[in-house]
Write a protein that holds these residues in place. Sequence first.
Motif, PDB file in Angstrom:
ATOM      1  N   ASN A 101       0.873  -0.947  -0.036  1.00  5.60           N
ATOM      2  CA  ASN A 101      -0.308   0.049   0.326  1.00  5.60           C
ATOM      3  C   ASN A 101       1.235   1.336  -0.066  1.00  5.60           C
ATOM      4  O   ASN A 101       1.898   1.051   0.894  1.00  5.60           O
ATOM      5  N   THR A 102       0.597   2.110  -0.829  1.00 10.72           N
ATOM      6  CA  THR A 102       1.709   3.266  -1.033  1.00 10.72           C
ATOM      7  C   THR A 102       1.073   4.581  -0.426  1.00 10.72           C
ATOM      8  O   THR A 102       1.217   5.958  -0.807  1.00 10.72           O
ATOM      9  N   ALA A 103      -0.403   4.968   0.008  1.00 15.92           N
ATOM     10  CA  ALA A 103      -0.863   5.344   0.127  1.00 15.92           C
ATOM     11  C   ALA A 103      -0.929   6.436   1.657  1.00 15.92           C
ATOM     12  O   ALA A 103      -0.969   6.945   2.338  1.00 15.92           O
ATOM     13  N   TYR A 104      -0.104   5.126   2.141  1.00 19.45           N
ATOM     14  CA  TYR A 104       0.676   5.835   3.703  1.00 19.45           C
ATOM     15  C   TYR A 104       1.779   6.107   3.892  1.00 19.45           C
ATOM     16  O   TYR A 104       2.498   6.077   3.284  1.00 19.45           O
ATOM     17  N   TYR A 105       1.769   7.407   5.391  1.00 22.92           N
ATOM     18  CA  TYR A 105       3.201   7.421   5.961  1.00 22.92           C
ATOM     19  C   TYR A 105       3.208   7.026   7.012  1.00 22.92           C
ATOM     20  O   TYR A 105       2.767   7.484   8.467  1.00 22.92           O
ATOM     21  N   LEU A 106       4.415   6.590   7.037  1.00 25.46           N
ATOM     22  CA  LEU A 106       4.627   5.732   8.521  1.00 25.46           C
ATOM     23  C   LEU A 106       6.112   6.941   8.737  1.00 25.46           C
ATOM     24  O   LEU A 106       6.608   7.061   8.062  1.00 25.46           O
ATOM     25  N   VAL A 107       5.695   7.527  10.044  1.00 26.87           N
ATOM     26  CA  VAL A 107       5.993   8.796  10.609  1.00 26.87           C
ATOM     27  C   VAL A 107       7.471   7.583  11.176  1.00 26.87           C
ATOM     28  O   VAL A 107       7.362   6.754  11.480  1.00 26.87           O
ATOM     29  N   SER A 108       8.235   8.538  10.791  1.00 26.86           N
ATOM     30  CA  SER A 108      10.557   7.349  11.412  1.00 26.86           C
ATOM     31  C   SER A 108       9.916   7.803  12.376  1.00 26.86           C
ATOM     32  O   SER A 108       9.873   8.542  13.340  1.00 26.86           O
ATOM     33  N   PRO A 109      11.629   7.423  12.935  1.00 23.97           N
ATOM     34  CA  PRO A 109      11.773   7.740  14.625  1.00 23.97           C
ATOM     35  C   PRO A 109      12.353   8.612  14.963  1.00 23.97           C
ATOM     36  O   PRO A 109      11.960   9.162  16.179  1.00 23.97           O
ATOM     37  N   ASN A 110      12.925   9.651  14.223  1.00 21.34           N
ATOM     38  CA  ASN A 110      12.536  11.512  14.051  1.00 21.34           C
ATOM     39  C   ASN A 110      11.489  11.805  13.789  1.00 21.34           C
ATOM     40  O   ASN A 110      11.890  13.480  14.143  1.00 21.34           O
ATOM     41  N   GLY A 111      10.445  11.791  14.230  1.00 22.57           N
ATOM     42  CA  GLY A 111       9.248  11.963  13.811  1.00 22.57           C
ATOM     43  C   GLY A 111       8.696  12.814  12.982  1.00 22.57           C
ATOM     44  O   GLY A 111       8.258  13.510  12.431  1.00 22.57           O
ATOM     45  N   THR A 112       9.405  12.262  11.422  1.00 23.51           N
ATOM     46  CA  THR A 112       8.940  12.717  10.525  1.00 23.51           C
ATOM     47  C   THR A 112       8.205  12.750   9.056  1.00 23.51           C
ATOM     48  O   THR A 112       8.530  10.857   9.546  1.00 23.51           O
ATOM     49  N   ILE A 113       7.788  12.551   8.314  1.00 26.52           N
ATOM     50  CA  ILE A 113       6.804  12.351   6.611  1.00 26.52           C
ATOM     51  C   ILE A 113       7.583  12.968   5.402  1.00 26.52           C
ATOM     52  O   ILE A 113       8.379  14.081   5.667  1.00 26.52           O
ATOM     53  N   ASP A 114       8.050  12.204   4.433  1.00 29.85           N
ATOM     54  CA  ASP A 114       8.124  13.284   3.284  1.00 29.85           C
ATOM     55  C   ASP A 114       7.005  13.355   2.800  1.00 29.85           C
ATOM     56  O   ASP A 114       6.419  12.101   2.031  1.00 29.85           O
ATOM     57  N   PHE A 115       6.416  14.738   2.541  1.00 27.46           N
ATOM     58  CA  PHE A 115       5.350  14.366   1.585  1.00 27.46           C
ATOM     59  C   PHE A 115       5.483  15.434   0.469  1.00 27.46           C
ATOM     60  O   PHE A 115       6.779  15.722   0.377  1.00 27.46           O
ATOM     61  N   PRO A 116       4.699  15.093  -0.903  1.00 27.45           N
ATOM     62  CA  PRO A 116       5.020  15.249  -2.042  1.00 27.45           C
ATOM     63  C   PRO A 116       4.916  16.727  -2.307  1.00 27.45           C
ATOM     64  O   PRO A 116       4.140  17.562  -1.357  1.00 27.45           O
ATOM     65  N   SER A 117       5.591  17.590  -2.886  1.00 29.01           N
ATOM     66  CA  SER A 117       5.943  18.920  -3.281  1.00 29.01           C
ATOM     67  C   SER A 117       7.104  19.197  -2.335  1.00 29.01           C
ATOM     68  O   SER A 117       7.297  20.499  -1.519  1.00 29.01           O
TER      69      SER A 117
END
Length: 281
Positions: A101-117
Amino acid sequence: MKYFFKMAVGALLIGLASCSAPKKVPYVVEAETIPQEVLSEVSTITDPILGPGDLLNIDVTASNMVSVAPFNKGMYVSENGQIERISNNNNNSSGSSTNANTAYYLVSPNGTIDFPSIGIIDVTGKTKTQLAQYITDQIYPKYIKERPKVEVRLMNFRVVVTGAVGSPGIYQSPNERMNFFEALAMAGDLSIRGERTNIMLIRTNADGTREVHRLDINDKNFLLSPYFTLQQNDIIYVVPNSAMRHGSWQINPVVTAILTYVGGLSSVVGLVISIITLSKQ
């Protein structure tokens, strides 16, 4: 006479224990005596605070979906102007198909996500509402002319219930919230031998720190507690009561072996003595 006196005292103590124990079994005793205005002031709806390990579904919508397609993970606009979704179906060596599934964002151990644009977003400590507002402000009006609607959903709201309960396990909520009694119901409720006045709640904060709290669900004021409404990744440990702990007492294996050996030796000695006695008759 002394023997019967001891038996009577023992029966009396058992009777007193059986009379007092049921008082500790019910939950939130006399909850109906809490004033309605006090109950009304307690909020039952909370917005989860996001942190590492959370799985997020972020939908960006507008009347012109083509304009917001680049901001939806796994979505793109084709050459003919149609909105398409990225397919990630891979065949493994066994021939079966797996769908990532490519629709979800897993919050990294650093507490961040990589959002388009937009790029890297630090979500630690933000609520869903705050994150949605942040994304909206980053998109509009910089990239699109229409203010979009951003919806953030937490896909892995779960708690752990263990200890003296019917079915210890990990339980997930489909609506991003769960209260204490809902969690107990999912876990098959407390065992009759579980402590009602000393339940442990372990809570992990968004910054990774932990808190440990002792809860008394026999007390009616538990309904007013900030821990009545659970947060994702809470751990509930129902401590076994003294009767259960005493019931699980075990003799040291070494002592058990010695007692077994002595018992066997005693049997042999008894048999030898019996044989000698019979032979003298």
